[in-house]
Structures are given as C-alpha cells and as structure tokens.
Motif scaffolding. Structure first.
Motif, PDB file in Angstrom:
ATOM      1  N   ALA A 468     -28.807  66.833 -31.812  1.00  0.00           N
ATOM      2  CA  ALA A 468     -27.361  66.580 -31.825  1.00  0.00           C
ATOM      3  C   ALA A 468     -26.986  65.283 -32.532  1.00  0.00           C
ATOM      4  O   ALA A 468     -25.796  64.999 -32.693  1.00  0.00           O
ATOM      5  CB  ALA A 468     -26.842  66.542 -30.388  1.00  0.00           C
ATOM      6  N   ASP A 469     -27.956  64.496 -32.961  1.00  0.00           N
ATOM      7  CA  ASP A 469     -27.656  63.142 -33.459  1.00  0.00           C
ATOM      8  C   ASP A 469     -26.790  63.137 -34.715  1.00  0.00           C
ATOM      9  O   ASP A 469     -25.964  62.235 -34.893  1.00  0.00           O
ATOM     10  CB  ASP A 469     -28.941  62.376 -33.728  1.00  0.00           C
ATOM     11  CG  ASP A 469     -29.791  63.027 -34.810  1.00  0.00           C
ATOM     12  OD1 ASP A 469     -30.268  64.159 -34.597  1.00  0.00           O
ATOM     13  OD2 ASP A 469     -29.961  62.428 -35.897  1.00  0.00           O
ATOM     14  N   ASP A 472     -23.270  63.897 -33.664  1.00  0.00           N
ATOM     15  CA  ASP A 472     -22.831  62.842 -32.746  1.00  0.00           C
ATOM     16  C   ASP A 472     -22.730  61.479 -33.419  1.00  0.00           C
ATOM     17  O   ASP A 472     -22.124  60.548 -32.865  1.00  0.00           O
ATOM     18  CB  ASP A 472     -23.813  62.717 -31.575  1.00  0.00           C
ATOM     19  CG  ASP A 472     -23.670  63.849 -30.563  1.00  0.00           C
ATOM     20  OD1 ASP A 472     -22.675  64.598 -30.639  1.00  0.00           O
ATOM     21  OD2 ASP A 472     -24.561  63.983 -29.706  1.00  0.00           O
ATOM     22  N   THR A 474     -25.364  59.494 -33.950  1.00  0.00           N
ATOM     23  CA  THR A 474     -26.249  58.600 -33.190  1.00  0.00           C
ATOM     24  C   THR A 474     -27.655  58.536 -33.765  1.00  0.00           C
ATOM     25  O   THR A 474     -28.603  58.183 -33.064  1.00  0.00           O
ATOM     26  CB  THR A 474     -26.326  59.064 -31.730  1.00  0.00           C
ATOM     27  OG1 THR A 474     -26.787  60.438 -31.693  1.00  0.00           O
ATOM     28  CG2 THR A 474     -24.979  58.965 -31.046  1.00  0.00           C
ATOM     29  N   LYS A 511     -16.625  68.208 -33.442  1.00  0.00           N
ATOM     30  CA  LYS A 511     -17.006  66.890 -33.962  1.00  0.00           C
ATOM     31  C   LYS A 511     -16.489  66.655 -35.381  1.00  0.00           C
ATOM     32  O   LYS A 511     -16.096  65.535 -35.727  1.00  0.00           O
ATOM     33  CB  LYS A 511     -18.530  66.746 -33.949  1.00  0.00           C
ATOM     34  CG  LYS A 511     -19.164  66.804 -32.569  1.00  0.00           C
ATOM     35  CD  LYS A 511     -18.951  65.536 -31.782  1.00  0.00           C
ATOM     36  CE  LYS A 511     -19.718  65.562 -30.464  1.00  0.00           C
ATOM     37  NZ  LYS A 511     -19.551  64.335 -29.680  1.00  0.00           N
ATOM     38  N   ASN A 665     -27.723  66.300 -22.903  1.00  0.00           N
ATOM     39  CA  ASN A 665     -26.764  65.315 -23.406  1.00  0.00           C
ATOM     40  C   ASN A 665     -27.087  63.894 -22.952  1.00  0.00           C
ATOM     41  O   ASN A 665     -26.655  62.920 -23.570  1.00  0.00           O
ATOM     42  CB  ASN A 665     -25.344  65.665 -22.941  1.00  0.00           C
ATOM     43  CG  ASN A 665     -24.815  66.914 -23.599  1.00  0.00           C
ATOM     44  OD1 ASN A 665     -25.205  67.247 -24.714  1.00  0.00           O
ATOM     45  ND2 ASN A 665     -23.935  67.632 -22.917  1.00  0.00           N
TER      46      ASN A 665
END
Length: 767
Positions: A468-469, A472, A474, A511, A665
C-alpha cells in the motif's frame, strides 16, 4: 458386431465369476489398521456395449450452443486420456475420516501418512472392477497404458474415431477467442454395467489452463533514480485490452528475494538454521527453463550460502505409462517464464530446499490440464517415498465453468491423494478478479467463478496482495532509497491491499482522485473511449460451484455463509496497481549481472504468490523435522484456519482484540506478534464487458456505461464492474471487497513467517 458383443460379455462374465466376492484392503500402515473398507466388486453384470448410460456433465457446457468449425477426423490421435474411476460411498467416507484424523493433533492417526499403494488398496476401486473396465477399453480398440497406483485412473490411448464409437460422442473443432480447440460435442456414454465405477474421461478437450502471471517486462536499471525503466512500455501494446489506466512516471521498482524475506519476516528463521534444507519443493510445469537461470539467480541474490539444490526432469510412474516426455525449452529462446518464476521464487523464500522442476509435455496427453496435471499426478503416485516431494506448487488455472466434470474429478482426486500422503499443495487462485479464466483480458460471459485447479478442499489456494505504500505515499517509511549488498530495500513489513489493477480498485480511486471506484470507472470512459485500458487484472477469489465447503473453512470470522469451497485461503504479494512493483527474474535471455548492468525481466501475478508460500511451508517442514516430527504436513489450509481462528475469532460471537491489532493497515505498529496480516482495504471487483456484436450475456456484472466501439472493432459494448447484483453497486455487492477476517479478496490475508512457524509448532505439540 453382435457376435463380438456376445463373446465379450461371456469372457468378462467368466472373469468376474473367478474373482473373490469381497475385495480386501491389504496394508501394514498403522493409520489404516482399524479401518475396514472391504467391499464386493460393483461391476456385477456382463458388460454389454449395446446397453449404455449417459454420464452427465462430461462435456463443456459452455460449448452446448456453440457452432463447431468442423468435425475432427477419426484418425486424430488421442493419447494418454485418463479414464477416471468412481470410488464407493463407503470408501469416500472412510477417506475423508482418515484425512480429518491425519490433521488432528489429538488423533493417534495424526500425520500418519499413506503411500500410493496404501491409498489405492484402501480407497481405490476394486481390482475386479478395474479389470472389467480395462477389458472393455481393450475390446473397443484402445491401448491401455497402465493403471495408476491409486487405483482411480486408467491411462489409455486411441483416436477420435474410437472415442466416437466407444463413448458415443463426436470430437469437434471450436474456435474460441480466435483459437481453434477440440472438444467432445456431447456427454459421453458407457456401458450401463460400468456406470457405477466410471466418472468419465479426462482428456476429451484441449482447453488448456494458462500460467497465472502478468506478461513480463524488460527493464534497465537507472542508477540515478535507483529504479528501473521499462524497455517494453505498456503503451506499446495499445490496441489490446488490459493496460493499466495509470502509469507511474519516473520508473518502476523490482523486488528481490531480500524484500520478500523481509516483508513477510522470513529472515529470522534463517538465523535458526531453517532454510528448507532437506525439504523438496516440486513446481509442476508444461515447459522447461534454461537450467543456467537458477544458479545465476542464487548467485546474484546471495542465496548460495544456504545450500539449496535444483533439478529439472520428467517424473515417471513405475512401470512407466510413457505419458511424460521432455517438453523442451531448456534454453534461452524456448524457456517458460512461468517455470523460471516458480523455481526462483520458491528458492527466494526457502534457499536451502531441493527445487524439483517437474515438467511434462502437453503433446503427450489429451488431458485438459496437460503436462502440468501429468507432472503432479506422476509425482504423487511415485512408488518411492524419496521421489515424492514434501511440497507442490502449481501456478496454472482456469475457471470451473471451463472445466468438464471428469477433469475436475481428476484434479480433486489428485489433491486428496496428495493430502493423504502428507504432501502440501499450493495453487495460485488466479489473476483476473472474480473469475480466473480471463488473465490478460476482460471478464465476459461468466462474472463469478473459481479456479478449478484450486477449489479442491485438499489444497491451499493462494491469492495476490499489493503493497500500500505507493498509494499511501509512505514508501520512505518502509523502503530504503539505496540497495543493500543483495539489492534489497525493504525495511520491514509493509501495509497491504488487494492486488487490483483496474479502476475497481477502491483504494486507488480514493487516494488518487477522492472518488468511489464506480465514479472512478465512469470518469475513465471519458479518457478511454475505446476501452483500451479496460482490464480484469487482479488477484482472484470466488466460490466453487462444484466442491462443498470443508468444515475448517467455516470456523473463522468473516467466513462466507455459503456451502461452497471458497478461494483464496491466504495471499502474498502478487502485483501492483499501475504496474509499479514487480519481482526480478534471472532468465536465459536476460541473465542477472552485478549491479544490474544489463536489462532484467520483471514479472508479477499469483504465480509468484503460490511458490513463495510453498517456500514458507518448506521452512515449517524443516523445523518440525528437526523437532522429531514428520517433515510432511499435508494440506496446510486446515492448520492455517485453526491458527487464524485464534487470532481473528470464530464466525459468531465477540471478536478478540487481535482482529483489529493484526490489521495490515497497522504496518509494524502492534503487529509484531501477529501470525496473519489481515487485509481489510481494497477488493478484487474488476471490469467486465458485454459485447453486443457477439450476442453475449454477462451475469454478475453491474454495467455503468457503454463503449461505443470497443477496441475500435466490436461496436457498442457494455462495461461494468463485477458484482453480486446487476442493479446496484456498493461495498456489499462488489465482487469482492476486502473485510475484517476472511474475505474472497485475500482469504486470511498474508503471514508473518516467523510467527506462523512458532504457532504451527505449538499447534502440533512439537517439543
């Protein structure tokens, strides 16, 4: 003909008269000592070829209304078909009871595994019944190549004319998706005297399943950006469906073994000398690989220190039926990327294991699953224990809607036998969302289906996740900006979502543009008027329409309230939204070189997920073996669900705190003791179409718009998202959304290998 029939009947009746009235199972295995499966032969009448019965569902139902392109000539060879036998209700029940006991740590039969001969003698068809079937095949002109040790299948050869005469069905040619196939036009018939012992014939059609990976990309490392630049950009395939709508600029990244070892916390097991040493992982394939790839991969990524081995060969029965010959491709020009991927990424996780690349040629057999099926079947039926693997990974698939009943029965039989022998089987769930049959294309005709190769209750289906980075923002939190000595960048576990490359990706929609997936898809039509970017590429999951739900799949929070065997069971990294993240292969055409000075091949798909989980199983197997227990664990799924129940809670009642604590998460926050990382965001609802020009009807699809001229070729085409409702689309109807606990999107989620090993060891009461 009448005289011949009379003589055949008399000879078979005479043979039956000399056989004992009760068939006794003979074995010295302690697991079978108190098991009585003795029974009388079930072929009790003379076999009369003029008195026949139709076996239902023994042709491909989707071809029922299809116009054939012509009849197959009678002389067409049909080699190594498999006549699949039907065990009695008594023996079916006894087998299920035994397998349950083999997985129950409180049972004296726990991990008391069988040999193929034990399996055949106790749970196969009586010898007298087999002889009756063999005799009938011979009188019809077929060559009987052999009976498998499981006493559940007979390998035989002939031609299309003999099939037509004996089984009363015509082999036709059909053109599907511009490819010509052969298939029987109707259900087959067999003599009524044999009906109770015959399921059907696997091998009357050649709709082969496809390897479950994304088409590989060639990429060159860009040292200034510390990532890779694709040399075969997605834009080059314009005019074909399935391209990512969003392409991330500035290059892509290629994961290496170190990254997968770090993300799933495999590395600490190496510190305990658990590398898979002494454990054999067989990857089953229908094409060879360049044998120089594997040592190149091991050297490039620093895996040679662990002592793993590699062999590529054709598994045979004893005595051989001749149904497995070398398919070729053991060179850079002809190798299979699927084979390379399976061998290299099982090694990436279990670098000390013995990797067996078991290949059989599709051309040797008319069986639906071709060489892949034959390779697995021959391994499982090998008479020598040392020649049977501890673990099998199979990365191929096709939906149950595209699989005839006999072939499906053959698959389920094979995996049940593997389970009873202690072999752990992992199968990719698929790469096209709620229907695994459209890898690289777009779902149509059937919206919801499940991979027939994985829906057996005796294997573990592995789905696909995505880190998911990227969405996101991140990445710097979870990845270093520079490679380490073995080209890895991962720092720790990374939050995950369901792998889904379509506009149905709810996380991407929110997102990137702060919209629902449905609105995201509607907006995409503005920029993609011909549907070039419509895709169904995603990790697959869905309910079986054939196999019933095993008891162990009911015990965990989130389990579907249906009666079906559901997929997937677990997931691991399979691919990424926008095609940003891949894994690196070392292939014959693009061998790996120091610092990636030359181009490499990148690949993704659930074909990656399955061999990686097979590698995790090999580490567990070695650890239990070191503790004095069996190195074989049989089907992993029952144990995985038991462990997940401890973490997620049961299907009813209050949920434990660990259900939310182990949410993916959370990343590394509070998850250090979790066995599973529960993926609760995203889903595998993808795009589906209905082409007016082709008079298609596509169920399980919520249509949100029309493409006026799909691919500038097909005219008006409805486009939608896979759903359990055709009138509304939301998180409850999307097929399928991620959720707390088990889901059709990712099963139980992904795993922390170190914690999984510790929990497994405790579950089996290992010292």
């Amino acid at each position: 003909m009448k005289t011949e029939h009379v003589m055949i009947s008399i000879s078979i009746a005479a043979a039956l008269a000399t056989l004992p009235s009760i068939a006794l199972a003979s074995t010295s295995n302690a697991a079978l000592a108190d098991l009585n499966t003795a029974e009388a032969p079930r072929v009790t009448q003379a076999v009369n070829s003029s008195v026949v019965s139709t076996l239902n569902n023994t042709h491909l139902a989707f071809l029922t209304n299809a116009a054939p392109a012509g009849q197959v000539e009678d002389s067409l060879p049909m080699n190594h078909m498999q006549l699949i036998l039907q065990r009695s209700a008594l023996r079916s029940s006894a087998l299920q009871s035994l397998i349950n006991a083999q997985h129950d740590p409180s049972s004296p039969k726990f991990h008391q595994w069988l040999s193929p001969d034990d399996f055949g003698a106790t749970f196969g068809v009586a010898d007298a019944d087999i002889q009756a079937v063999k005799s009938w095949l011979a009188t019809q002109g077929f060559t009987v190549n052999g009976v498998y040790p499981n006493k559940m299948q007979i390998d035989f050869s002939g031609n299309a004319g003999l099939v037509r005469q004996a089984f009363r069905t015509q082999e036709n040619r059909y053109v599907v998706n511009n490819v010509t196939h052969i298939a029987n036009a109707s259900d087959i018939s067999v003599p009524t005297a044999l009906r109770n012992v015959v399921v059907g014939v696997a091998g009357l059609n050649d709709f082969r399943p496809q390897p479950l990976h994304v088409p590989p990309q060639v990429a060159q490392f860009d040292k200034s950006k510390n990532n890779f630049t694709l040399k075969q950009a997605n834009a080059s395939t314009a005019g074909k469906p399935g391209n990512p709508m969003v392409n991330f600029s500035g290059g892509v990244r290629g994961f290496v073994p170190y990254d997968m070892q770090t993300i799933y916390n495999v590395s600490p097991l190496y510190g305990k000398s658990l590398t898979g040493a002494g454990i054999s992982i067989a990857v089953v394939e229908d094409q060879d690989m360049d044998p120089s790839d594997w040592p190149n991969f091991v050297k490039q990524f620093g895996l040679g220190q662990y002592g793993g081995t590699f062999k590529q060969y054709q598994p045979q029965l004893t005595p051989s039926t001749g149904n497995c010959t070398d398919p070729g491709g053991a060179n850079a020009a002809g190798e299979s990327i699927e084979t390379v991927l399976d061998s290299e990424y099982s090694t990436a996780i279990a670098p000390g294991a013995h990797i067996w690349v078991a290949t059989c040629a599709d051309s040797d057999t008319a069986n639906f699953f071709g060489g892949v099926y034959t390779a697995a079947d021959n391994l499982i039926n090998n008479s020598k224990a040392a020649d049977r693997p501890n673990v099998i990974s199979a990365s191929y698939g096709y939906g149950e809607g595209f699989t005839d009943a006999a072939s499906k029965s053959a698959i389920d039989l094979m995996w049940a036998q593997a389970d009873a022998e202690g072999i752990s089987v992992f199968v990719s769930s698929g790469d096209s969302g709620s229907n695994p049959s459209f890898n690289g294309g777009v779902i149509n005709d059937v919206g919801v289906d499940a991979n027939s190769f994985a829906t057996s209750p005796n294997d573990t289906g592995v789905g696909g996740s995505d880190t998911a980075d990227i969405l996101d923002g991140t990445t710097s939190k979870y990845f270093n900006s520079k490679f380490n000595a073995v080209y890895g960048t991962a720092k720790s576990y990374v939050p995950e979502i369901t792998w889904n490359t379509s506009c149905g990706n709810t996380v991407a929609a929110q997102k990137l543009v702060n919209l629902s997936a449905l609105q995201f898809c509607k907006n995409a039509l503005i920029y993609d008027p011909y549907g070039f970017y419509v895709t169904s590429e995603s990790g697959s999951g869905g309910p079986s329409s054939v196999d019933i739900k095993p008891s162990w799949q009911r015990i965990v929070h989130g389990a579907a309230k249906d009666q079906s065997r559901d997929l997937p069971d677990v997931s691991l990294f399979g691919g990424s939204y926008g095609g940003y993240s891949w894994v690196i292969l070392c292939t014959g055409s693009y061998p790996c070189t120091a610092n990636f000075a030359t181009p490499v091949e990148l690949v993704a798909g659930t074909s990656l997920s399955s061999p990686m989980f097979a590698g995790i199983q090999a580490l567990i197997d070695q650890g239990l073996s070191k503790a004095g227990l069996s190195p074989n664990q049989g089907n992993a799924a029952p144990t995985l669900y038991e462990l997940a129940r401890s973490e997620y809670g049961g299907p009813t009642g209050s949920t434990p705190a660990t259900l939310s604590q182990c949410d993916s998460n959370n990343g590394t926050k509070g998850t250090s003791n979790c066995v599973f990382y529960n993926i609760t965001e995203g889903g595998n609802s993808t795009q589906c179409i209905q082409v007016a020009e082709l008079s298609q009807t596509t169920p399980d699809c919520y249509f949100y718009g029309t493409i006026q001229n799909y691919l500038q070729t097909y005219g008006p085409t409805k486009v939608g998202l896979t759903a359990t409702s055709t009138t509304k689309y939301n998180s409850n109807t999307a097929a399928y959304a991620a959720q707390a606990g088990w889901s059709f999107a990712n099963g139980l989620g992904t795993v922390n290998a170190k914690n999984l090993y510790a929990a497994w060891k405790s579950f089996v009461n290992a010292p």
